[in-house]
Structures are given as C-alpha cells and as structure tokens.
Design an enzyme around this catalytic site. Structure first.
Site, PDB file in Angstrom:
ATOM      1  N   GLU A  62       0.885  -1.164   0.000  1.00 29.66           N
ATOM      2  CA  GLU A  62       0.000   0.000   0.000  1.00 29.66           C
ATOM      3  C   GLU A  62       0.929   1.220   0.000  1.00 29.66           C
ATOM      4  O   GLU A  62       1.724   1.398   0.931  1.00 29.66           O
ATOM      5  CB  GLU A  62      -0.891  -0.051   1.249  1.00 29.66           C
ATOM      6  CG  GLU A  62      -2.059   0.889   1.259  1.00 29.66           C
ATOM      7  CD  GLU A  62      -3.199   0.516   0.303  1.00 29.66           C
ATOM      8  OE1 GLU A  62      -3.176  -0.577  -0.309  1.00 29.66           O
ATOM      9  OE2 GLU A  62      -4.101   1.350   0.143  1.00 29.66           O
ATOM     10  N   ASP A  73      -5.413  11.217   7.966  1.00 35.44           N
ATOM     11  CA  ASP A  73      -4.212  10.641   8.558  1.00 35.44           C
ATOM     12  C   ASP A  73      -3.815  11.332   9.853  1.00 35.44           C
ATOM     13  O   ASP A  73      -4.019  12.531  10.024  1.00 35.44           O
ATOM     14  CB  ASP A  73      -3.053  10.729   7.567  1.00 35.44           C
ATOM     15  CG  ASP A  73      -3.225   9.730   6.437  1.00 35.44           C
ATOM     16  OD1 ASP A  73      -3.205   8.523   6.728  1.00 35.44           O
ATOM     17  OD2 ASP A  73      -3.418  10.154   5.288  1.00 35.44           O
ATOM     18  N   TYR A 187     -11.393  -2.075   2.178  1.00 39.05           N
ATOM     19  CA  TYR A 187     -10.514  -1.587   3.238  1.00 39.05           C
ATOM     20  C   TYR A 187     -11.385  -1.293   4.458  1.00 39.05           C
ATOM     21  O   TYR A 187     -12.237  -0.410   4.416  1.00 39.05           O
ATOM     22  CB  TYR A 187      -9.814  -0.315   2.751  1.00 39.05           C
ATOM     23  CG  TYR A 187      -8.656   0.173   3.606  1.00 39.05           C
ATOM     24  CD1 TYR A 187      -8.806   0.438   4.966  1.00 39.05           C
ATOM     25  CD2 TYR A 187      -7.403   0.405   3.027  1.00 39.05           C
ATOM     26  CE1 TYR A 187      -7.745   0.897   5.729  1.00 39.05           C
ATOM     27  CE2 TYR A 187      -6.336   0.874   3.781  1.00 39.05           C
ATOM     28  CZ  TYR A 187      -6.514   1.116   5.129  1.00 39.05           C
ATOM     29  OH  TYR A 187      -5.463   1.587   5.870  1.00 39.05           O
TER      30      TYR A 187
END
Lengths: 281, 393
Positions: A62, A73, A187
């Site tokens: 990834e 993030d 995911y």
C-alpha cells in the site's frame, strides 16, 4: 492476470488482488500489507524500504502519494507526507516510484491518495498513468461512493481496482452500496479515528469484520491502528483476509532518520514478525 | 444524504467514509429543525436578545459625499463578539443542542469564530474546544484569552503551516474520532455538504434584513452589494438576500495580500483553480499537482487557500464578480472608515470598504447606491494596524 510491463523482469505476470488473496488463503494465512509514503524520507531510501517489505513477507503493498493536507491521517503519516514533499516528490515521481518497485516485485500495489491529486491531474491522465506504472488498485481516502461515479468508470476503463473504505459508523445499507462499487478488496477501518498506532484492537473491530463479511465475498483488509503483531493476529483470526500496517512502520522511519541503514534493518525484522503473525488463520 | 449539496458542479461531500454518517445525521437534523417552529423561535430569541439583532443599515453620509455614491453600511460589526460569526454559531450551537451533542469543536484563524463559538458554548452550557494554528495562537494572544475566559479550551495546532487550514485539518481529525458526541461547528460557508448550505442559511439573516431595510429607506433596491470573501460566509449571507434580484450587482472582495500576481495572496477565486479542499469542490490555491498552497493576507479572516463552493458557482455563472484588494489598499479602507465615519472596521471588512472606493471612482458608477457588508469591527486588529502605521501602542 495482466500482461507484464516493461519494468518488471522477474516473471511475466502481475498478480491481481484476487489471485493474491486466494493464494494466501490456500496457505492458511492472512495477507500482510505494509504501507509507506512514496518518497519518505527520500526517493531512493523509500525504494529500499519497500524492498525490505517485499523481502520480508509482504503479500501486497500500500503506497501513499504524499498530500499537503491529509485529513484522514494522523501525525505519523502526515509527517511522512511532509518529508516526502520536502524531498521533492511530485505525482509524476510517484508514478516513477511505482515503476521502480515493479522492477523487483509482481505483488499487488495499491495506492492511497487524496482525491485532489487525481482531480487536478485529470481522471483520464491519472488512471492511464497509474495503469502504465503498474498500479493494481486506487483508494482515494476522501472519495466516498456518492462522489465516486467518475472514478469507478475510469478504473474500469483502465482495468484498475477502485478500493473503498468502510468504517464502524458505516451502516449496513451503505456497506451494500459500497461493495457494489468496490473491486479488489474492501478496506476496513479498524478504529474510530485517523491513522496512527494504537494499543489494542477493540471488540468493535471484530464485530465490524463480521458485519462486513456478511455483506460481501470481496476479500477484506483491516487498517488504521494495526501496529503490533498481536493486532495482526487478532484481525486475521477474527476473519479478516489481510492486515494493513502503516503508522507503526513509519514510526521506525521517524525514529531512525539519522541512520536509515539501522532503520531499514529494523523495518525488515518488524515486517518478518508481522508476516509471521498472519500465519494462524 | 437527502440532498447532494451541489451548486452546479461545486460543493459535494469529499470526506473519509468515517464522517459520512455524521454528515447525514447533521443534514437530517438541519432539514428537520431549520423550519421547526420552536427551533426558529428560540434562535430568533437568541439572535435578538443575546447577539443584538437586527443590526442597522446605516447611511454613511461623509463617505457618501467623498465617494459620490450613496453608501450604506450593514452593521454586523455591532453584534455581540464583534462580527457576523455569531449568527452562525448560535444557529449551529442550538442545532447541536437539539441533536443532543455534548461537545462542540471549532477551528479558528484569527480567533473571531473561536470566540463566537466559545460564548455560545458557554451560553448553552456545551463544553467547547477550539483548534487554532500555533502561529495564530502566538499572533492572537488576546483572542486566545477571550476564548478561555468564556470557558473554551484552545488547542494549538503544530502541524503543517500552523495556521487556519491546519486547524481545520485537526478539527476534522478530532471529529472523525469523536463523531458520536461531538458537533463540529464550521465557521464559514465551506467544508462538505451540508455546511455550505447550512452556514448560508444561518447567515442569510443579514441579507433578509438588509433587503428590507434598503427598500424602507430608499424605496428601491441598491445598485451593488459589496462584501469581503475569505471562506465566504458574510458575503453569502448578504448576497442571499439579493441573488434573485438580477439588477443588483454582487461583488466579493478577496484578500489580495501583497498582490494577486505574487504568491503571497489569499485571492482564491481571482487566482486559484478548481480543486478539492476540506470536503468540497471549489476554487483552491494549489500547485500543478494539487498540493495546497499557503495563503497570505494582512487579515487573518481572508488568509485561507480555499473558498466556499457556492461562491465558485456564482463566479462561473457570472452572477457575482470577485475582485482582490491588497493589504495596503485594505489598510487605506480601514483608515478611511475610521476617519470619515468614526467606525473602526475589521481588516476583513476594510477590504470591502477599499473596493467600494475603487468602484466609486469609475465614472459610470457615480451616484449609485452601494451596500457594504461591514462584517466585523476592528478592535481585534488594533495592534496589527498600529504596527503597520508605525505607531507604538
């Protein structure tokens, strides 16, 4: 199987997600999918870090394309993005980076981007370049299904997987909608929050894995907050087909910026441990 | 989502999956309560009794004489906490209360929106945390103190450029982690749907009042409405009252910084390109790869590399014009209004004043009726302006 690109010399095929997850499953394992930001801390070191991943058991990769404002993030990945951008990474160089990785591996490569990088390039150009570079799947962190119509079409045109996230807050109705658009793998976001190392895997994560599994035959990989071999083991044993590890590895980079030879060595050892813990499915 | 929150192609919900259910919940609550009798009555009560609405539409006689135009000022500077921001924080704060949220978070650049959120949090007894870039914390110590006096906690943001856009990133991250009990009170007509629509709704009180007032005073509509644009909430608030009146020109004034031709500018609509920042498609200051640039303006409220998506729509459809005014010109606007009218404007609003002067100098604009949205007062800018003028305070 898709024909080999000129960059890749070790065999003549690139592996698809479907093939990889099946092979891993046949071995009685889960997939170990390490993450890094392309170009962190610089282009060549970053290539060597990815080589450590591949040499120490990664089943897929990834790769994050650095973005100035990565809202999904946490601090580790954000700092990595900034190091990478400061080292001169651009979207073009990110594609070059993938091509370089293709010189030594055929395992699936997913990229994690923010949608502005795609939009600004133009979808057609971005997806065609992604395809040429040897990318397998694209996940845009800030592209939920309601905005993803054009991206899904483009992914299909260039035979790339468009990967989506589901989270604990995602309703069953939305999961059903998302799995309709998603290819490659799903995911699964393990925690309520942004990327970052966490101390334990909660029961809610286990429940989510089960809930998602009821809705799809797509392989699933769990990411966000997977930072220890025990976490990897837990999510694989809870039914996940794979585990994505990001911040915990990036933290090793962060701690060893003065001497990345030590850093690379430690990353290799850590990857081996993480891969080992996928082996009791 | 019940509606898609698009203005033409602009807007939308470009956010991580984790936030979508929170946006759906928020949209649902907004649509449910915005016309709910009890909610509307309660909001009107607070706007009147707590914030000080309605604000006057004041004919600035001296400035009118100087400009050769009839200049009206919509006096949002008279509101509690000193700017239009409170219209929105009261609306969203009350909505959060109706939704049963027990914690408010907000982002702030200069501190105005942070203060407007903190006082509403205090008044409604909802704990409030405000994200603020550490550079801004340093530059705006007085406002940090004001927020803390009202019971808000200020969280300095050390990431990225350590200014407004990073404070927004951090607030989003917090919200992603705490969506269940927390309302993220965004301060402008930006962000993912439903924020641009919702913030406009709560700010549209400016336009409604202004339209009614000008018709009462002049018997007709103005020729032009001028407002400064950062994220764009005060402009959208006043524009919304006139957008259907095709003969009324709408002009948004951006923070030109050191000049639109330089890279130290905040003029997103004048200089930027289409892109996605903080959840919506709009205009953005960015490089060829789509990496977001740092914005610059003497006014912290206009110092943002994005802009609300509905402004992008009004620009491309030609319904509104967007221009930029430099730091230097804005300071002249600041001095003009202070000296001629005894009204000290916020540096943001000074951009609108400065452009009104430029507008009035064009020959065919002589004698026209102008409304300037005076979005805030200048108390917060005293130290900065004194420094720019070379005065020691």
């Amino acid at each position: 199987m898709r024909p080999l690109k000129k960059y890749f010399n070790n065999s003549n095929q690139l592996q698809s997600y479907q093939e990889m997850f099946q092979e891993v499953k046949n071995r009685g394992e889960g997939a170990f999918i390490p993450f890094t930001v392309a170009g962190d801390p610089d282009f060549e070191t970053s290539i060597e870090i990815v080589r450590q991943y591949v040499d120490n058991g990664a089943d897929a990769l990834e790769i994050g394309f650095p973005f100035s404002d990565p809202v999904a993030d946490g601090p580790s990945v954000q700092a990595a993005d900034i190091r990478s951008l400061n080292s001169g990474m651009t979207t073009e160089k990110c594609f070059e980076f993938i091509s370089r990785i293709r010189e030594f591996t055929s395992i699936p490569i997913g990229i994690l981007v923010y949608y502005n990088l795609i939009y600004r390039k133009g979808l057609e150009e971005f997806y065609s370049k992604a395809r040429n570079a040897g990318i397998t799947g694209i996940l845009a962190a800030d592209l939920p299904p309601e905005e993803a119509g054009d991206a899904v079409k483009m992914a299909s045109k260039y035979d790339l997987d468009q990967i989506f996230m589901v989270a604990q807050t995602t309703t069953n109705e939305r999961i059903a909608e998302i799995v309709e658009m998603c290819t490659g793998f799903l995911y699964v976001v393990a925690v309520m929050g942004v990327t970052g190392a966490r101390s334990d895997i909660k029961k809610s994560t286990v429940d989510l894995i089960k809930r998602v599994k009821n809705h799809t035959d797509l392989p699933i990989a769990v990411g966000f907050g997977i930072s220890k071999p025990e976490h990897v083991k837990d999510v694989i044993q809870s039914g996940s087909d794979g585990a994505i590890v990001a911040s915990a590895i990036i933290n090793i980079i962060t701690q060893n910026l003065d001497d990345m030879d030590i850093g690379k060595h430690e990353i290799g050892i850590f990857c081996k441990e993480l891969k080992e813990s996928t082996k009791n499915r | 989502m019940i509606t898609n929150g698009k203005f033409g192609k602009y807007g939308g919900t470009f956010v991580p999956e984790l936030i979508i259910p929170a946006l759906e919940e928020l949209e649902g609550a907004f649509l449910k309560y915005k016309d709910d009798e009890k909610f509307v009555e309660e909001l009107e009560f607070y706007l009147r009794e707590f914030a000080g609405r309605p604000t006057s539409l004041y004919l600035a006689k001296n400035l009118s004489e100087k400009f050769g135009c009839k200049v009206y000022l919509k006096r949002e500077d008279m509101l509690h906490t000193g700017a239009h921001k409170i219209n929105n924080t009261l609306g969203q704060g009350l909505l959060a209360k109706y939704m049963g949220k027990t914690r408010l978070i907000a982002e702030t650049g200069a501190g105005q929106h942070g203060i407007a959120t903190a006082v509403v949090g205090a008044m409604l007894s909802i704990p409030t945390e405000v994200y603020m870039g550490s550079e801004d914390v340093e530059r705006q110590k007085l406002n940090v103190f004001r927020m803390e006096l009202s019971g808000g906690s200020v969280i300095p943001v050390e990431t990225g450029s350590k200014t407004l856009k990073d404070a927004i990133n951090e607030a989003f991250r917090d919200w992603i982690s705490n969506v269940e009990n927390t309302h993220y009170l965004i301060g402008s007509t930006m962000g993912p749907h439903p924020y641009p629509t919702m913030v406009k709704h709560f700010q549209s009180v400016i336009g409604k009042e202004a339209r009614k007032q000008i018709v009462e005073k002049e018997g007709e509509l103005p020729d032009v409405v001028i407002a400064c644009v950062g994220g764009g909430s005060n402009a959208m608030g006043i524009f919304s009252g006139f957008v259907d009146d095709k003969d009324v020109a709408l002009i948004g004034v951006e923070g030109g910084g050191e000049g639109v031709e330089t890279n130290r500018t905040g003029a997103t609509l004048c200089k930027g390109t289409e892109g996605i920042l903080h959840g919506s498609l709009s205009f953005v200051l960015q490089d060829d790869d789509g990496q977001i640039s740092e914005a610059h303006s003497v006014s912290a409220g206009l110092d943002y590399p994005g802009v609300g998506p509905e402004h992008a729509y009004l620009k491309v459809t030609g319904r509104a014009d967007y221009v930029a005014v430099t730091n230097k010109e804005a300071l002249r606007g600041f001095e003009l209004l202070s000296k001629y009218e005894g009204i000290i404007p916020a540096l943001e609003s000074s951009h609108a004043v400065a452009y009104a002067e430029k507008y009035s100098k064009i020959k065919e604009n002589k004698g026209k009726t102008i409304i300037i949205n005076l979005s805030g007062r200048g108390d917060k800018d005293m130290f900065l302006v004194a420094k720019e003028m070379g005065v020691e305070v």
